[in-house]
Design a protein around this motif. Structure first.
Motif, PDB file in Angstrom:
ATOM      1  N   UNK A  15      -1.768 -21.238 -10.036  1.00 48.55           N
ATOM      2  CA  UNK A  15      -2.631 -20.344 -10.819  1.00 48.55           C
ATOM      3  C   UNK A  15      -1.754 -19.286 -11.481  1.00 48.55           C
ATOM      4  N   UNK A  16      -1.874 -19.199 -12.806  1.00 47.37           N
ATOM      5  CA  UNK A  16      -1.001 -18.313 -13.587  1.00 47.37           C
ATOM      6  C   UNK A  16      -1.768 -17.211 -14.309  1.00 47.37           C
ATOM      7  N   UNK A  17      -3.067 -17.152 -14.123  1.00 51.64           N
ATOM      8  CA  UNK A  17      -3.869 -16.150 -14.831  1.00 51.64           C
ATOM      9  C   UNK A  17      -4.993 -15.693 -13.915  1.00 51.64           C
ATOM     10  N   UNK A  18      -4.671 -14.709 -13.073  1.00 52.19           N
ATOM     11  CA  UNK A  18      -5.680 -14.098 -12.206  1.00 52.19           C
ATOM     12  C   UNK A  18      -5.337 -12.614 -12.080  1.00 52.19           C
ATOM     13  N   UNK A  19      -6.311 -11.776 -12.384  1.00 48.55           N
ATOM     14  CA  UNK A  19      -6.141 -10.327 -12.273  1.00 48.55           C
ATOM     15  C   UNK A  19      -6.554  -9.923 -10.864  1.00 48.55           C
ATOM     16  N   UNK A  20      -5.641  -9.316 -10.126  1.00 46.05           N
ATOM     17  CA  UNK A  20      -5.963  -9.042  -8.726  1.00 46.05           C
ATOM     18  C   UNK A  20      -7.166  -8.105  -8.607  1.00 46.05           C
ATOM     19  N   UNK A  21      -7.307  -7.173  -9.533  1.00 45.51           N
ATOM     20  CA  UNK A  21      -8.477  -6.285  -9.511  1.00 45.51           C
ATOM     21  C   UNK A  21      -9.764  -7.065  -9.780  1.00 45.51           C
ATOM     22  N   UNK A  22      -9.633  -8.213 -10.425  1.00 49.08           N
ATOM     23  CA  UNK A  22     -10.786  -9.054 -10.727  1.00 49.08           C
ATOM     24  C   UNK A  22     -11.175  -9.985  -9.596  1.00 49.08           C
ATOM     25  N   UNK A  23     -10.494  -9.846  -8.452  1.00 46.60           N
ATOM     26  CA  UNK A  23     -10.880 -10.616  -7.261  1.00 46.60           C
ATOM     27  C   UNK A  23     -11.681  -9.741  -6.290  1.00 46.60           C
ATOM     28  N   UNK A  24     -12.096  -8.562  -6.757  1.00 41.51           N
ATOM     29  CA  UNK A  24     -12.838  -7.626  -5.913  1.00 41.51           C
ATOM     30  C   UNK A  24     -14.280  -8.113  -5.760  1.00 41.51           C
ATOM     31  N   UNK A  25     -14.550  -8.780  -4.667  1.00 42.94           N
ATOM     32  CA  UNK A  25     -15.881  -9.339  -4.413  1.00 42.94           C
ATOM     33  C   UNK A  25     -16.896  -8.216  -4.149  1.00 42.94           C
ATOM     34  N   UNK A  26     -18.169  -8.430  -4.498  1.00 44.46           N
ATOM     35  CA  UNK A  26     -19.193  -7.396  -4.270  1.00 44.46           C
ATOM     36  C   UNK A  26     -19.213  -6.861  -2.842  1.00 44.46           C
ATOM     37  N   UNK A  81      -5.543  -8.222  -2.070  1.00 42.86           N
ATOM     38  CA  UNK A  81      -4.601  -9.287  -2.422  1.00 42.86           C
ATOM     39  C   UNK A  81      -4.586 -10.394  -1.380  1.00 42.86           C
ATOM     40  N   UNK A  82      -4.587 -10.021  -0.107  1.00 45.59           N
ATOM     41  CA  UNK A  82      -4.531 -11.065   0.926  1.00 45.59           C
ATOM     42  C   UNK A  82      -5.824 -11.880   0.943  1.00 45.59           C
ATOM     43  N   UNK A  83      -6.969 -11.223   0.667  1.00 43.16           N
ATOM     44  CA  UNK A  83      -8.241 -11.966   0.585  1.00 43.16           C
ATOM     45  C   UNK A  83      -8.177 -13.009  -0.528  1.00 43.16           C
ATOM     46  N   UNK A  84      -7.583 -12.645  -1.677  1.00 45.44           N
ATOM     47  CA  UNK A  84      -7.409 -13.624  -2.759  1.00 45.44           C
ATOM     48  C   UNK A  84      -6.510 -14.773  -2.306  1.00 45.44           C
ATOM     49  N   UNK A  85      -5.388 -14.445  -1.680  1.00 44.04           N
ATOM     50  CA  UNK A  85      -4.444 -15.485  -1.266  1.00 44.04           C
ATOM     51  C   UNK A  85      -5.079 -16.460  -0.274  1.00 44.04           C
ATOM     52  N   UNK A  86      -5.917 -15.952   0.618  1.00 47.22           N
ATOM     53  CA  UNK A  86      -6.606 -16.842   1.570  1.00 47.22           C
ATOM     54  C   UNK A  86      -7.526 -17.805   0.824  1.00 47.22           C
ATOM     55  N   UNK A  87      -8.235 -17.302  -0.182  1.00 45.53           N
ATOM     56  CA  UNK A  87      -9.118 -18.180  -0.970  1.00 45.53           C
ATOM     57  C   UNK A  87      -8.287 -19.201  -1.739  1.00 45.53           C
ATOM     58  N   UNK A  88      -7.192 -18.744  -2.339  1.00 47.52           N
ATOM     59  CA  UNK A  88      -6.330 -19.649  -3.101  1.00 47.52           C
ATOM     60  C   UNK A  88      -5.751 -20.735  -2.197  1.00 47.52           C
ATOM     61  N   UNK A  89      -5.303 -20.342  -1.025  1.00 46.93           N
ATOM     62  CA  UNK A  89      -4.742 -21.285  -0.057  1.00 46.93           C
ATOM     63  C   UNK A  89      -5.783 -22.349   0.316  1.00 46.93           C
ATOM     64  N   UNK A 284     -17.775 -15.919 -11.319  1.00 43.97           N
ATOM     65  CA  UNK A 284     -18.484 -17.005 -10.642  1.00 43.97           C
ATOM     66  C   UNK A 284     -17.630 -18.106 -10.062  1.00 43.97           C
ATOM     67  N   UNK A 285     -16.348 -17.840  -9.816  1.00 40.73           N
ATOM     68  CA  UNK A 285     -15.599 -18.886  -9.143  1.00 40.73           C
ATOM     69  C   UNK A 285     -14.095 -18.761  -9.247  1.00 40.73           C
ATOM     70  N   UNK A 286     -13.427 -19.295  -8.228  1.00 39.83           N
ATOM     71  CA  UNK A 286     -11.970 -19.317  -8.175  1.00 39.83           C
ATOM     72  C   UNK A 286     -11.478 -20.578  -8.893  1.00 39.83           C
ATOM     73  N   UNK A 287     -10.255 -20.957  -8.672  1.00 45.31           N
ATOM     74  CA  UNK A 287      -9.660 -21.990  -9.536  1.00 45.31           C
ATOM     75  C   UNK A 287     -10.377 -23.337  -9.401  1.00 45.31           C
TER      76      UNK A 287
END
Length: 337
Positions: A15-26, A81-89, A284-287
């Protein structure tokens, strides 16, 4: 659902286009606000989710910058950031190059180091605990002026070892890449890799400027490039990677219907497009959700999906030896399935 959903789930990808601030879940936004005793203009997590509904890029940015207010400490940025990485993994992402917006934080009174330290510690833990390699790209906010971008670049110089490159994001219309030509020249002189958002809402001329004036190495979005055949020719000839974000394009009304998305046409034209999530908490969704949405709408087949994944690897800023490892994993998967 498509017959290829299971194939997408297992597909090794980057994944080459993800804004970490844009992974802030509600839920995280709500929890951080409660923890810090911050007043939100929402009554519940569901209210926040309902607010993640936009008519255009600016509607989104208004709530995006509002959400940043709950990010105040290194721990907040680490958790994000770690929450995003867990989802990406969990979605078989092997490598991610992540954007962050320091001006969105320093303008709120945070030290430049606060987001940087939290994010980089999480990236280090992601490598060690999850096996995801990563890079960090610092974006300039294009609605701010050149002087502010230069100030941010100077703040970044002592931390060059932790910042892979610079990019350009935020409100595109009325803020052409040429506004930042001198900043990007200075960034290149400092040996940062360079990318830019262009051709999302802005015209093909903005893509030409990003190529000729900013001298970008990768194009973020680039959808409107298809309006200019000469530009397409140039992008194909140079092998320029395009980081395409289907759900973002739909949510921000860049396309009205996913069946109209240009991704398949990009592949047919020979453009090196890959699939990314942009601001997944808001769109509405990750990669994997992006892969599935565009596969269902455009009738993509496994060979298209493998091409998209390979394009992402090719466009990444990792070295050739690492690229070979990732390509071999992808080829092994494709052969087995």
């Amino acid at each position: 659902m498509t017959p290829h959903d299971a194939f997408i789930d297992g597909l090794p990808k980057v994944e080459l286009h993800v804004h970490i601030e844009g992974t802030l879940e509600p839920q995280m936004l709500w929890d951080k606000a409660v923890e810090q005793n911050l007043k939100l203009p929402f009554q519940s997590v569901d209210d926040i989710q309902r607010a993640y509904n936009f008519g255009n890029l600016q509607d989104f940015l208004d709530i995006y910058y509002q959400g940043m207010n709950v990010l105040r400490s290194e721990r907040d940025f680490y958790d994000l950031t770690f929450a995003y990485l867990e989802k990406a993994h969990a979605q078989n992402v092997m490598h991610s190059e992540i954007f962050f917006d320091p001006q969105g934080h320093t303008s709120r009174g945070l030290a430049f180091e606060t987001p940087l330290n939290g994010i980089t510690q999480a990236l280090a833990d992601g490598r060690e605990k999850l096996g995801i390699s990563s890079g960090l790209i610092m974006c300039f906010l294009r609605h701010l002026d050149e002087a502010d971008a230069f100030k941010t670049l100077n703040q970044a110089l002592p931390y060059k070892a932790h910042i892979l490159g610079v990019g350009l994001d935020s409100s595109e219309l009325g803020h052409p890449p040429s506004k930042f030509e001198r900043v990007f020249a200075a960034a290149r002189d400092a040996e940062f890799r360079v990318v830019a958002h262009a051709g999302e809402e802005g015209p093909p001329d903005y893509v030409w400027e990003a190529l000729d004036l900013l001298k970008i190495e990768r194009l973020d979005h680039g959808n409107r490039s298809l309006e200019d055949p000469k530009l397409v020719e140039r992008l194909v000839a140079s092998g320029m990677g395009l980081t395409v974000c289907p759900l973002s394009n739909l949510k921000l009304c860049g396309v009205k219907d996913m069946r109209e998305h240009p991704l398949r046409r990009m592949l047919d034209l020979g453009l090196k497009a890959g699939v990314n999530s942009d601001d997944p908490a808001y769109f509405g969704g990750y990669v994997n959700e992006n892969y599935k949405a565009v596969t269902a709408a455009l009738g993509l087949e496994p060979h298209h999906l493998v091409t998209l994944a390979r394009n992402g690897i090719d466009a990444s800023f990792i070295d050739d030896a690492e690229k070979k490892v990732l390509r071999d994993r992808l080829d092994l998967y494709a052969t087995a399935h």
